[in-house]
Design an enzyme around this catalytic site. Structure first.
Site, PDB file in Angstrom:
ATOM      1  N   GLN A 135       0.851  -1.191   0.000  1.00 12.33           N
ATOM      2  CA  GLN A 135       0.000   0.000   0.000  1.00 12.33           C
ATOM      3  C   GLN A 135       0.884   1.237   0.000  1.00 12.33           C
ATOM      4  O   GLN A 135       1.736   1.382   0.863  1.00 12.33           O
ATOM      5  CB  GLN A 135      -0.870  -0.024   1.259  1.00 12.33           C
ATOM      6  CG  GLN A 135      -1.685   1.230   1.485  1.00 12.33           C
ATOM      7  CD  GLN A 135      -1.871   1.520   2.969  1.00 12.33           C
ATOM      8  OE1 GLN A 135      -1.011   1.224   3.786  1.00 12.33           O
ATOM      9  NE2 GLN A 135      -3.008   2.099   3.307  1.00 12.33           N
ATOM     10  N   SER A 138       1.231   7.040   2.142  1.00  7.31           N
ATOM     11  CA  SER A 138       1.926   8.078   2.899  1.00  7.31           C
ATOM     12  C   SER A 138       3.087   8.676   2.119  1.00  7.31           C
ATOM     13  O   SER A 138       3.800   7.981   1.405  1.00  7.31           O
ATOM     14  CB  SER A 138       2.476   7.501   4.203  1.00  7.31           C
ATOM     15  OG  SER A 138       1.455   6.855   4.909  1.00  7.31           O
ATOM     16  N   GLU A 253      -7.734  -1.849   5.964  1.00  3.56           N
ATOM     17  CA  GLU A 253      -6.518  -1.910   6.769  1.00  3.56           C
ATOM     18  C   GLU A 253      -6.863  -1.905   8.256  1.00  3.56           C
ATOM     19  O   GLU A 253      -6.327  -2.693   9.035  1.00  3.56           O
ATOM     20  CB  GLU A 253      -5.622  -0.702   6.451  1.00  3.56           C
ATOM     21  CG  GLU A 253      -4.435  -0.586   7.415  1.00  3.56           C
ATOM     22  CD  GLU A 253      -3.392   0.431   6.986  1.00  3.56           C
ATOM     23  OE1 GLU A 253      -3.760   1.401   6.293  1.00  3.56           O
ATOM     24  OE2 GLU A 253      -2.211   0.235   7.347  1.00  3.56           O
ATOM     25  N   GLU A 380      -5.362   9.368  17.051  1.00  9.88           N
ATOM     26  CA  GLU A 380      -6.100  10.643  17.016  1.00  9.88           C
ATOM     27  C   GLU A 380      -6.952  10.721  15.760  1.00  9.88           C
ATOM     28  O   GLU A 380      -8.078  11.217  15.787  1.00  9.88           O
ATOM     29  CB  GLU A 380      -5.122  11.827  17.062  1.00  9.88           C
ATOM     30  CG  GLU A 380      -4.473  12.042  18.429  1.00  9.88           C
ATOM     31  CD  GLU A 380      -3.490  10.943  18.792  1.00  9.88           C
ATOM     32  OE1 GLU A 380      -2.830  10.386  17.883  1.00  9.88           O
ATOM     33  OE2 GLU A 380      -3.390  10.612  19.991  1.00  9.88           O
TER      34      GLU A 380
HETATM   35  C1  LIG Z   1       4.953   0.491  11.200  1.00 12.30           C
HETATM   36  C2  LIG Z   1       4.341   1.382  10.171  1.00 12.30           C
HETATM   37  C3  LIG Z   1       3.984   0.871   8.932  1.00 12.30           C
HETATM   38  C4  LIG Z   1       3.421   1.700   7.952  1.00 12.30           C
HETATM   39  N1  LIG Z   1       3.108   1.169   6.735  1.00 12.30           N
HETATM   40  C5  LIG Z   1       2.588   1.977   5.770  1.00 12.30           C
HETATM   41  C6  LIG Z   1       2.301   1.461   4.464  1.00 12.30           C
HETATM   42  O1  LIG Z   1       2.502   0.284   4.198  1.00 12.30           O
HETATM   43  N2  LIG Z   1       1.832   2.296   3.516  1.00 12.30           N
HETATM   44  C7  LIG Z   1       1.582   3.617   3.793  1.00 12.30           C
HETATM   45  O2  LIG Z   1       1.121   4.329   2.899  1.00 12.30           O
HETATM   46  N3  LIG Z   1       1.854   4.153   5.016  1.00 12.30           N
HETATM   47  C8  LIG Z   1       2.351   3.354   6.009  1.00 12.30           C
HETATM   48  N4  LIG Z   1       2.634   3.878   7.254  1.00 12.30           N
HETATM   49  C9  LIG Z   1       2.472   5.307   7.472  1.00 12.30           C
HETATM   50  C10 LIG Z   1       1.340   5.703   8.386  1.00 12.30           C
HETATM   51  O3  LIG Z   1       0.121   5.598   7.730  1.00 12.30           O
HETATM   52  C11 LIG Z   1       1.614   7.154   8.852  1.00 12.30           C
HETATM   53  O4  LIG Z   1       2.788   7.130   9.621  1.00 12.30           O
HETATM   54  C12 LIG Z   1       0.496   7.717   9.670  1.00 12.30           C
HETATM   55  O5  LIG Z   1      -0.635   7.940   8.891  1.00 12.30           O
HETATM   56  C13 LIG Z   1       0.886   9.023  10.374  1.00 12.30           C
HETATM   57  O6  LIG Z   1       1.465   9.936   9.498  1.00 12.30           O
HETATM   58  P1  LIG Z   1       2.848  10.646   9.885  1.00 12.30           P
HETATM   59  O7  LIG Z   1       3.832   9.603  10.182  1.00 12.30           O
HETATM   60  O8  LIG Z   1       3.161  11.592   8.798  1.00 12.30           O
HETATM   61  O9  LIG Z   1       2.553  11.438  11.223  1.00 12.30           O
HETATM   62  P2  LIG Z   1       1.875  12.872  11.339  1.00 12.30           P
HETATM   63  O10 LIG Z   1       0.670  12.923  10.517  1.00 12.30           O
HETATM   64  O11 LIG Z   1       2.918  13.893  11.156  1.00 12.30           O
HETATM   65  O12 LIG Z   1       1.403  12.841  12.858  1.00 12.30           O
HETATM   66  C14 LIG Z   1       2.264  13.112  13.955  1.00 12.30           C
HETATM   67  C15 LIG Z   1       1.431  13.187  15.211  1.00 12.30           C
HETATM   68  O13 LIG Z   1       0.468  14.228  15.114  1.00 12.30           O
HETATM   69  C16 LIG Z   1      -0.828  13.758  15.394  1.00 12.30           C
HETATM   70  N5  LIG Z   1      -1.840  14.426  14.586  1.00 12.30           N
HETATM   71  C17 LIG Z   1      -1.812  14.655  13.250  1.00 12.30           C
HETATM   72  N6  LIG Z   1      -2.940  15.245  12.861  1.00 12.30           N
HETATM   73  C18 LIG Z   1      -3.722  15.383  13.949  1.00 12.30           C
HETATM   74  C19 LIG Z   1      -5.031  15.918  14.183  1.00 12.30           C
HETATM   75  N7  LIG Z   1      -5.756  16.425  13.216  1.00 12.30           N
HETATM   76  N8  LIG Z   1      -5.523  15.896  15.461  1.00 12.30           N
HETATM   77  C20 LIG Z   1      -4.780  15.371  16.462  1.00 12.30           C
HETATM   78  N9  LIG Z   1      -3.541  14.857  16.304  1.00 12.30           N
HETATM   79  C21 LIG Z   1      -3.026  14.864  15.055  1.00 12.30           C
HETATM   80  C22 LIG Z   1      -0.769  12.298  15.032  1.00 12.30           C
HETATM   81  O14 LIG Z   1      -1.775  11.559  15.713  1.00 12.30           O
HETATM   82  C23 LIG Z   1       0.627  11.912  15.454  1.00 12.30           C
HETATM   83  O15 LIG Z   1       0.663  11.592  16.809  1.00 12.30           O
HETATM   84  C24 LIG Z   1       3.203   3.061   8.235  1.00 12.30           C
HETATM   85  C25 LIG Z   1       3.562   3.581   9.496  1.00 12.30           C
HETATM   86  C26 LIG Z   1       4.119   2.762  10.457  1.00 12.30           C
HETATM   87  C27 LIG Z   1       4.471   3.338  11.774  1.00 12.30           C
END
Ligand SMILES: Cc1cc2nc3c(=O)[nH]c(=O)nc-3n(C[C@H](O)[C@H](O)[C@H](O)COP(=O)(O)OP(=O)(O)OC[C@H]3O[C@@H](n4cnc5c(N)ncnc54)[C@H](O)[C@@H]3O)c2cc1C
Lengths: 411, 363
Positions: A135, A138, A253, A380
């Site tokens: 997938q 991100s 998912e 969140e």
């Molecule tokens: C082990 C692992 C596997 C993954 N595998 C995949 C994959 O296969 N394919 C893929 O596409 N993605 C994958 N991901 C990515 C995952 O979907 C993202 O990490 C996730 O959506 C969070 O995005 P970010 O890391 O940019 O964090 P951010 O969006 O930057 O968030 C950082 C913090 O801010 C908080 N936050 C953000 N917005 C808000 C809001 N509106 N209100 C309150 N709090 C908020 C979040 O909850 C978090 O605590 C994976 C991630 C992990 C950890």
């Protein structure tokens, strides 16, 4: 509850015969689970090639893709068969974690939204594990706000050209295909200008760079697209419908993280932890007992949530926000498991011999838990979905609502 | 006491901070970690020399052996700085073992070993934890007729240390015993800690050893170890929280900094309170230890906060980083790993809670 033949389409004798078949397969091909906490993104120790072999054996036994049509490589069975299968695999280790995204998310998408040509071309290989899928949502700038993604898709004759970067892509280093969301129409508001594609990852324009995870493994990757190409008829759904499809895929998912019966991630931990507490002479400790009782209650509740949702999925429905409930509940539960494990494990959670399997299991399990609260949309984000879509609370105001994606300033 | 540093403590903090900032940036940490993967050791030798050269490694030892003449609070200050920079050094076991030797050892032991402990040429460690033994006050390892028999686990700094201070029980009850780590009767088995350093299991078979101090040494040592763990964790959580405040102020999603989402702000505010609790409880315990007061209750409170609350800080700071929080390429992961290692040292938080309950319920 499903127990009448009308509801299940399965007589008790048929059900027993099927359960026996599943058990015979498990006894011949699998071993009993330890208490390793499976998780998304972490490398499976047995690796993808063992997963492919296992899956091929499962397919040969007629037990792969149970509820998918036989025309497309499935077993063509009922959701009741799936329930029986899920029940039978409890307590067994199926070495197919590397296929969890491929089967838990990509396969239902193909089945639900693929054209007949796409289904004919891709589903059987996917089900058999001949190809593995990942997938790709991100991006560095688009995590929780994944709808703001910037990867560009431009039409060139019968093909689309993909340019940009994805990140945290679990399994990309061993996958053959990806389901990618890219921006086809930047002059549209962010949710409306994206389209979903199937993309062949084994082409020169796609570069996969592994990222190390805190637990030491390299389960996820950065993926760079430089003039990568994909045929126009590999588009999934309509142009501009990518967001709706992405939401559907995220719900698959969340269900597979929070309620996917039979996966290592969803196996009940309490029985194993009770054993561990006994072995360490802590089963009489009031703090430990309270933790165990609390866990057991939560695991039972997870069981009920899972049953309901899996029934819906097996009927071919795209799960709604209940996927968020399952995912959030699963993440909270995983953290409780970690805390109770730590209280029981004591010093073996702190250090372990290179050869000490038990120590390794504790440590990896504990370190991987955090990812469960992040992958598939953070806690969140799930809470916001539950607030808005289940409770009907007003949405957070968006000053850029309706503005073309390309006109929204971003850092 | 009002929990602010006095002049001498400030001087220790500033000096340590300056040396750590100058010598240990992310690049250096990456080099050290790469060396570790090639089989090297978890030890920044240059940094060790610099700290020793500045008089910090012997800061709490007697002036007669060349030390700085300060006390447990100075140790807390120094370890807090180490934690804040996640500096790979066996500072904690060395500081506590050499302090024990200084305060409890015989004149010969002091004269023999301490000058090297001050100038950094001699490193000591402690061997306290045992398998499935929650109560470190009652060691299972035996001392009989001048010899030690038994097993210790999670011993740090074994590659650098020449001697270990071992807790054991003899006919006179629990006590502290000094062993030469080069002794043939010691079998070492390496293990891996979450902090990535090698930690050791030591099997002692008939190892000659001399006692350090009288009965009561074990409690004395364990108290200092608890305080030292909490102080290190204080530094770790403080920096983790600072990194997270910076990250969430810069990173934008939905067109605004993460820190403007109240779910993020409020969670981080809770962590500030958690870290504050660790700071106050730890400094209070250190001050009581330094001033000969009973520190039992403060120590259990500090250890419980530092186990449970620091784990909460680790989880929150990691979570607020999203994917970055579980990636090794971003500095936060070191703080998460350290926290995990320290939180479970000398038993998880629940064991402090139990002991505290017993202490409070006792007449
Ligand atoms: C082990 C692992 C596997 C993954 N595998 C995949 C994959 O296969 N394919 C893929 O596409 N993605 C994958 N991901 C990515 C995952 O979907 C993202 O990490 C996730 O959506 C969070 O995005 P970010 O890391 O940019 O964090 P951010 O969006 O930057 O968030 C950082 C913090 O801010 C908080 N936050 C953000 N917005 C808000 C809001 N509106 N209100 C309150 N709090 C908020 C979040 O909850 C978090 O605590 C994976 C991630 C992990 C950890």
């Amino acid at each position: 509850m499903t127990d009448t033949i009308e509801e299940t389409g399965l007589s008790p004798a048929d059900e027993q015969a099927f359960a026996d078949r599943v058990r015979a397969f498990l006894e011949a091909n699998c071993r009993r689970t330890g208490d390793r906490q499976g998780t998304i993104g972490d490398e499976d120790p047995e690796g993808p090639s063992a997963a492919r072999d296992f899956q091929a054996a499962l397919a040969d036994a007629g037990l792969a893709g149970l509820t998918y049509p036989t025309d497309f490589g499935g077993a063509g069975l009922t959701k009741r068969h799936q329930e029986v299968f899920n029940r039978e695999v409890e307590g067994w280790h199926l070495p197919n974690t590397p296929l969890s995204i491929s089967h838990g998310m990509c396969l239902p998408m193909l089945n639900q939204f693929g054209t007949s040509e796409q289904k004919a071309r891709f589903m059987a290989d996917n089900i058999r594990g001949t190809t593995i899928w990942c997938q790709m949502f991100s991006e560095p700038g688009a995590g929780s706000d994944v709808a703001s993604l910037a990867m560009k898709a431009t039409r060139d004759g019968d093909e689309w050209i993909l340019e940009g970067q994805k990140v945290w892509t679990s399994g990309a280093h061993y996958c053959d295909y990806g389901i990618v969301v890219a921006r086809t129409d930047p002059e549209q508001p962010k949710h409306q200008g994206v389209t979903m594609f199937i993309v062949d990852l084994r082409q020169p324009g796609v570069e996969v760079r592994p990222l190390r995870q805190i637990s030491g493994g390299s389960g996820f990757n950065e993926v760079f697209f430089t003039e990568a190409r994909t045929p126009a008829d590999w588009q999934l759904g309509d142009r501009g419908q990518g967001w709706n499809l992405a939401v559907a895929m995220l719900m698959f998912e969340r269900v597979s993280i929070g309620a996917g019966g039979g996966s290592a991630l969803n196996a009940d931990r309490t029985p194993g932890l009770i054993e561990a507490a006994r072995a360490r002479g802590q089963a009489g400790d009031p703090v430990v007992r309270q933790g165990l009782a609390d866990l057991w209650i939560r695991e039972r509740i997870r069981g009920y949530i899972g049953q309901r949702i899996r029934a819906a999925v097996a009927e071919g429905r795209v799960p709604g926000p209940e996927g968020s409930i399952a995912k959030l509940n699963g993440a909270i539960l995983a953290r409780r498991v970690r805390d109770v494990s730590l209280a029981i494990a004591g010093s073996s959670a702190q250090a372990w011999d290179a050869g000490d399997d038990a120590g390794d299991r504790w440590a990896v399990g504990c370190l991987s838990t955090a990812g469960i609260s992040i992958a598939g949309g953070t806690d969140e984000v799930q809470r916001n979905i539950i607030g808005e879509r289940v409770l009907g609370l007003p949405k957070e105001p968006d000053p850029w609502k309706g503005t073309a994606w390309e006109d929204v300033p971003r850092s | 006491m009002d929990f602010t540093y006095d002049e001498a403590q400030h001087a220790v903090a500033d000096l340590a901070e300056q040396i750590l900032t100058d010598r240990l940036d992310t690049e250096r940490l990456l080099d050290l970690e790469a060396a570790l993967e090639e089989g090297g050791s978890w030890f920044d030798a240059d940094l060790w020399s610099a700290l020793a050269g500045a008089g910090l490694v012997g800061i709490a030892l007697g002036e007669d052996v060349g030390g700085g003449g300060l006390d447990e609070v100075a140790l807390a200050v120094l370890l807090r700085a180490q934690g804040g920079h996640v500096a790979p050094l066996p500072l904690l076991p060395h500081l506590v073992a050499s302090l024990a030797l200084d305060r409890l050892g015989s004149p010969e032991q002091r004269a023999d070993l301490l000058p090297g402990c001050v100038d950094g040429s001699r490193i000591l460690t402690v061997a306290v934890q045992e398998y499935l033994a929650e109560d470190v006050h009652r060691p299972g390892l035996r001392f009989e007729e001048g010899r030690l028999h038994g097993t210790k686990i999670v011993v740090e700094g074994v590659e650098q240390a020449s001697q270990a201070l071992v807790t054991a029980t003899g006919d006179a009850g629990p006590g502290l015993f000094l062993v030469d780590l080069a002794d043939d009767g010691i079998t070492r088995t390496p293990g891996r800690s979450t902090r990535l350093e090698t930690v050791w299991q030591l099997d002692l078979a008939d190892v000659p050893s001399e006692p350090v101090g009288d009965a009561g040494g074990v409690d004395w040592l364990v108290n200092r170890l608890m305080m030292a763990l909490c102080a290190t964790q204080l530094g770790v959580t403080e920096t983790a929280l600072r990194l997270t405040a910076e990250y969430t102020s810069q990173r934008e999603q939905f067109g605004r900094p993460l820190a403007t989402f109240q779910a993020v702000t409020q969670r981080l505010a809770d962590q500030f309170v958690n870290v504050g609790g660790i700071r106050l409880a730890t400094l209070s315990a250190a001050w009581r230890l330094a001033n000969g007061r009973d520190a039992g209750e403060d120590l259990l409170i500090a250890k419980w906060w530092a186990s449970e609350r620091a784990t909460e800080v680790a989880n929150a700071t990691q979570h607020c980083h999203g994917g970055m929080g579980v990636a090794r390429d971003y500095p936060l992961h070191r703080y998460t790993l350290w926290n995990k290692h320290l939180a479970t040292s000398l038993g998880a938080g629940t064991s402090s809670l139990r002991s505290l309950g017993a202490l409070l319920a006792a007449e």
